[in-house]
Design an enzyme around this catalytic site. Structure first.
Site, mmCIF file in Angstrom:
data_model
loop_
_atom_site.group_PDB
_atom_site.id
_atom_site.type_symbol
_atom_site.label_atom_id
_atom_site.label_comp_id
_atom_site.label_asym_id
_atom_site.label_seq_id
_atom_site.Cartn_x
_atom_site.Cartn_y
_atom_site.Cartn_z
ATOM 1 N N LYS A 1 0.859 -1.196 0.000
ATOM 2 C CA LYS A 1 0.000 0.000 0.000
ATOM 3 C C LYS A 1 0.889 1.238 0.000
ATOM 4 C CE LYS A 1 -3.807 -1.840 2.835
ATOM 5 N NZ LYS A 1 -4.919 -1.800 1.880
ATOM 6 N N ARG B 1 -9.707 -12.051 2.286
ATOM 7 C CA ARG B 1 -10.516 -13.160 1.754
ATOM 8 C C ARG B 1 -9.754 -14.480 1.812
ATOM 9 N NH1 ARG B 1 -11.238 -9.897 -3.738
ATOM 10 N NH2 ARG B 1 -11.038 -8.214 -2.215
HETATM 11 N N1 BES Z 1 -7.853 -4.087 4.704
HETATM 12 C C1 BES Z 1 -8.127 -3.662 3.379
HETATM 13 C C2 BES Z 1 -9.501 -2.998 3.246
HETATM 14 C C3 BES Z 1 -9.719 -1.705 3.995
HETATM 15 C C4 BES Z 1 -9.672 -0.496 3.328
HETATM 16 C C5 BES Z 1 -10.032 -1.714 5.338
HETATM 17 C C6 BES Z 1 -9.909 0.684 4.017
HETATM 18 C C7 BES Z 1 -10.252 -0.545 6.031
HETATM 19 C C8 BES Z 1 -10.202 0.657 5.371
HETATM 20 C C9 BES Z 1 -8.099 -4.880 2.446
HETATM 21 O O1 BES Z 1 -7.245 -5.897 2.815
HETATM 22 C C10 BES Z 1 -7.647 -4.406 1.102
HETATM 23 O O2 BES Z 1 -6.545 -3.964 1.004
HETATM 24 N N2 BES Z 1 -8.525 -4.545 0.123
HETATM 25 C C11 BES Z 1 -8.224 -4.132 -1.224
HETATM 26 C C12 BES Z 1 -8.671 -5.235 -2.155
HETATM 27 C C13 BES Z 1 -8.218 -5.059 -3.578
HETATM 28 C C14 BES Z 1 -6.716 -5.205 -3.669
HETATM 29 C C15 BES Z 1 -8.912 -6.108 -4.438
HETATM 30 C C16 BES Z 1 -8.990 -2.848 -1.502
HETATM 31 O O3 BES Z 1 -10.114 -2.702 -1.012
HETATM 32 O O4 BES Z 1 -8.427 -1.981 -2.164
HETATM 33 MN MN MN Z 2 -5.259 -5.594 2.120
#
Ligand code: BES
Ligand code: MN
Ligand code: ZN
Length: 509
Positions: A283, A357
């Protein structure tokens, strides 16, 4: 935590640091709510006029502090807004009471004892005010005031130590039960908040598992922890695939609360990423500062199971905490890798940031093996859900329309904002992989639903299942409001506990 007492003492006779009264927006301006008659009398019947002159409106969450007149045994009166006054013979909405009590408790941060003289028409109002006060009085101070604490004495300001509810009767069975239930629920919501707020260098998967084990044992909940060796041996490819890039290796915790007369069994499954860096699909800065909150689902599941045990509900509840730290390293899963999940299904990892997931897939399969009457998973799963519903509302997806509706209604009833979301079948094929059975990512549009469809693949045949995506409400970055603090909120605990209560009484809509 803050101690709660029920008191039949008159508002004019109780000694405290502050006396809380309710005010509301009436048709002709500010009105003083029921419960504060004695206080108004001490102001010669002019409390509404004084507050009006100070510019108060009775609006939701507004707090006004006044010096108390002679005749009261408190130095300060705090008027808290309840919003629009209800029609004659109607009561205030429970959530309005809960939020007002929370705002009052926050405004009294640093004081020791407060008496609340809010309108308590029935036992559910007692629950609402008690919950609001105990949740509003929360503060996470464990890491503050280090030098001062060491120097002895004055650390950071502490939340209210004692809340007395005036007009709630300690000898009334219903009032007493309402207060006891509120205390259990609020305590556990606050424990979920503490876990979310604890920095990820201290709350590793191993540390979380240790806290869960110790607490479970204290409350008669059976606990089983699978460490990395057991996870490799057991074939938990999803959990290991996410966790193996970190020095802090993953855990799968199973908590079992059983009641000898239970007729139903619920399984709660929580996403417990103690830190989500994104892994190799790292990230960027600006998206990782709050990712200690990525274990909020597991925190909610843990806290709910403990609450159910403390309440002694006549239902079996199994909690599964899928704990891992998502980090990049030489041993981390790479985009392109294929994992073999606990179910046997293979997953091509296209993005290591879609890790929730993967750990949940394994935990859902494992939970399904015991054939519970229903499974509910709770997860900070997708940014897409935050885009869709904002940061105060969680999304509910399910393989059963009636169950989804029940959870939506239950959440509403306990004051948690949620909304039903679909699982459109056409999105499933966007996760088709040329190499494996499925990929861990599909189209970006509707990303929250795609994630839900991925999870559904790991739910056992014929098992009722719902998925709560709490990515929005789990962690509050804005200014505190009502009983919601900055940081961890304890999202979904109240919904899960009420679901267990309804299941126990066979009253599930
Ligand atoms: N933990 C994040 C989701 C999240 C985002 C939680 C903002 C709390 C606040 C999750 O693991 C993630 O990174 N999801 C990605 C998925 C994508 C790569 C398909 C997302 O939502 O961008
Ligand atoms: Mn994530
Ligand atoms: Zn995550």
């Amino acid at each position: 935590m803050t101690a709660l007492t029920l008191s039949t003492a008159g508002a004019a006779t109780l000694r405290a640091d502050a006396l809380v009264v309710g005010v509301a927006k009436g048709p002709k301006g500010l009105v003083v709510a029921a419960g504060a008659e004695a206080v108004d009398k001490a102001f010669d019947g002019k409390l509404a006029a004084v507050l009006d002159a100070l510019g108060a409106s009775g609006g939701e969450g507004e707090t006004t502090k006044l010096p108390a007149p002679a005749g009261l045994k408190v130095p300060v009166v705090l008027a808290v807004g309840l919003g629009t006054a209800p029609e004659q013979d109607e009561s205030f909405d429970e959530e309005a009471l809960r939020r007002a009590a929370g705002a009052a408790a926050r405004a009294l941060h640093g004081a020791k004892k407060a008496a609340f003289a809010l309108p308590l028409d029935d036992a559910s109002a007692v629950t609402a005010v008690a919950e609001g006060a105990l949740l509003g009085a929360y503060a996470f101070t464990a890491y503050q005031g280090g030098e001062k604490k060491a120097a002895k004495g004055s650390g950071p300001k502490q939340p209210l130590a004692e809340v007395a509810l005036l007009g709630a009767k300690p000898r009334d069975k219903e009032h007493k039960a309402a207060a006891e239930r509120a205390t259990v629920v609020a305590t556990e919501v606050n424990i979920a908040r503490d876990l979310v707020n604890t920095p990820p260098n201290d709350l590793t998967p191993e540390a979380f598992a240790a806290v869960a084990s110790a607490t479970a044992k204290e409350n008669g909940v059976k606990v089983q922890v699978l460490d990395e060796k057991a996870l490799v041996k057991g074939g938990y490819g999803g959990i290991m695939g996410v966790g193996k890039g970190s020095e802090n290796l993953p855990r799968l915790v199973k908590l079992s609360y059983t009641h000898p007369k239970a007729e139903k069994t619920l399984a709660f499954v929580g996403k417990g990423i103690t830190y989500d860096s994104g892994g190799i699909s790292l990230k960027p800065a600006g998206h990782n500062e709050t990712m200690k909150c990525d274990m909020a689902g597991a925190a909610a599941v843990f806290a709910s199971v403990v609450a159910v045990a403390k309440l002694g509900l006549q239902v079996n509840v199994t909690g599964w905490l899928a704990l891992a730290e998502n980090m990049p390293s030489g041993s981390a899963t790479k985009p392109g890798d294929v994992l073999r999940m606990y179910s046997g299904k293979t997953v091509e990892v296209l993005n290591t940031d879609a890790e929730g997931r993967l750990v949940l897939g394994d935990a859902l399969t494992k939970a399904s093996e015991e054939n519970p009457d229903a499974i509910v998973d709770v997860a900070t799963l997708t940014g897409a859900m935050v885009l869709a519903l904002g940061d105060r509302t969680f999304g509910i997806m399910a393989n059963d329309d009636a169950f989804r509706t029940s959870i939506h209604e239950i959440a509403e009833e306990v004051g948690e904002s949620s909304w039903p979301m679909p699982l459109p079948e056409d999105l499933r094929k966007t996760m088709d992989s040329p190499t494996a059975d499925i990929a861990n990512m599909g189209v970006r549009m509707g990303g929250g639903l795609v994630a839900g469809l991925f999870l559904q693949e790991f739910v056992g045949e014929g098992i009722t299942w719902a998925h709560l995506d709490i990515a929005g409400p789990a962690f509050h970055e804005g200014a505190p409001y009502g009983y919601t603090p900055k940081g961890g909120t304890g999202s979904a605990v109240r919904t899960l506990v009420r679901l267990a209560e309804r299941t126990a009484t066979g009253d599930l809509g």
